[in-house]
Design an enzyme around this catalytic site. Sequence first.
Site: not given
Length: 391
Positions: A58, A110, A182, A207
Amino acid sequence: MFAYQNKMSKKDLKFNSKTIHGGQHPDKAYGAVMPPIYQTSTYAQSTPGGHMGFEYSRSANPTRTALENSLASIENGQYGLAFASGLSAIDAVIKLLNPGDEVVSTNDLYGGSYRLFKQVFEKYGITFHFIGMQSLDAIASHINDKTKLIWVETPTNPMMNVIDIVGVSKLAKEHDLLLAVDNTFATPYLQRPLDLGADIVMHSATKYLGGHSDVVVGALVVNDKDLADKLYFIQNASGAVCGPMDSFLTLRGIKTLHVRMQRHCENGKAIAEYLANNPKIEKVYWPGFETHPNHDIAKSQMDDFGGMISFVPKGSSYEDAIKIVEKLQVFTLAESLGGVESLAGHPASMTHASIPKEEREKSGVVDALIRLSVGIEDVDDLILDLEQAIG
């Protein structure tokens, strides 16, 4: 190979080379060119605290670290962080804030970002102002002594609005604010926000960076060490990290980012021009048009105009829009974007369904809007597909 590395720093490489070599080194164990998938949760220690740089996956994993180094390299940043999704990367940024703080965000963003801001973080006392960001004066008018962050998407999703990163960064610095951008639609192939004055770059690496519609990954890149340390703490404490397999696949995708983006841009231009000349199409949104409201800004801060396009059929009919997306055969009707395959979406009922209709339509996301993610297929096939679907 190693003699070459001694002569030339990988930081000096041009972008197309950075996608392949940036921040990367042969594996220490056997010299593997691609980083192995370290499918392990924990690491042996010789004595408490005596380890080889990794304790628990982690906190850090060698495959994820290789991806994070690559992310930093292609964005011209110093520190990269990889997350389980783009939204978990955004979540980490907002966790830098405290109750009572305010955020100025673009209103054309978004739907998942909007949902996270409004339905998760607002109840913890963080206020979000959603505004059009074509005017710096409009942004300045919403800044007060509680404002801590400006959140920018450019080009925006799905209206393809372009926001002046240099102008907004100057405004942010005047008021001692963080600026987060972004960069999912543009990718660092087209635009590098840190070079333009941003403090944080965010990607849904699901993406274009991954590029093959086979992973869900998020990314942040920063230059400031104090900011990086705060984000690394949040990443570890909240635990929304991507696994080693997804890290490996995303890193593999980045290695072909430059060649894919070149074709996305070429195909996107041809599709945008086809739609603009089609009498059955009312509006086409693509930053490469000279008639685009911020085309000059796009030319100054982007190296090309990308493969994302939105359009509205003549008459702005919801029914006509649905008929078009249902008839497409090469374009796939699906959520997401940025893969090698062409996708079509209906934002009002898909990616932006979480935004109330009244708020959606203020920014132009009408019920007839169709969004295309133009892939890397033969462009003639894509145009024929649109032609038969539009009728």
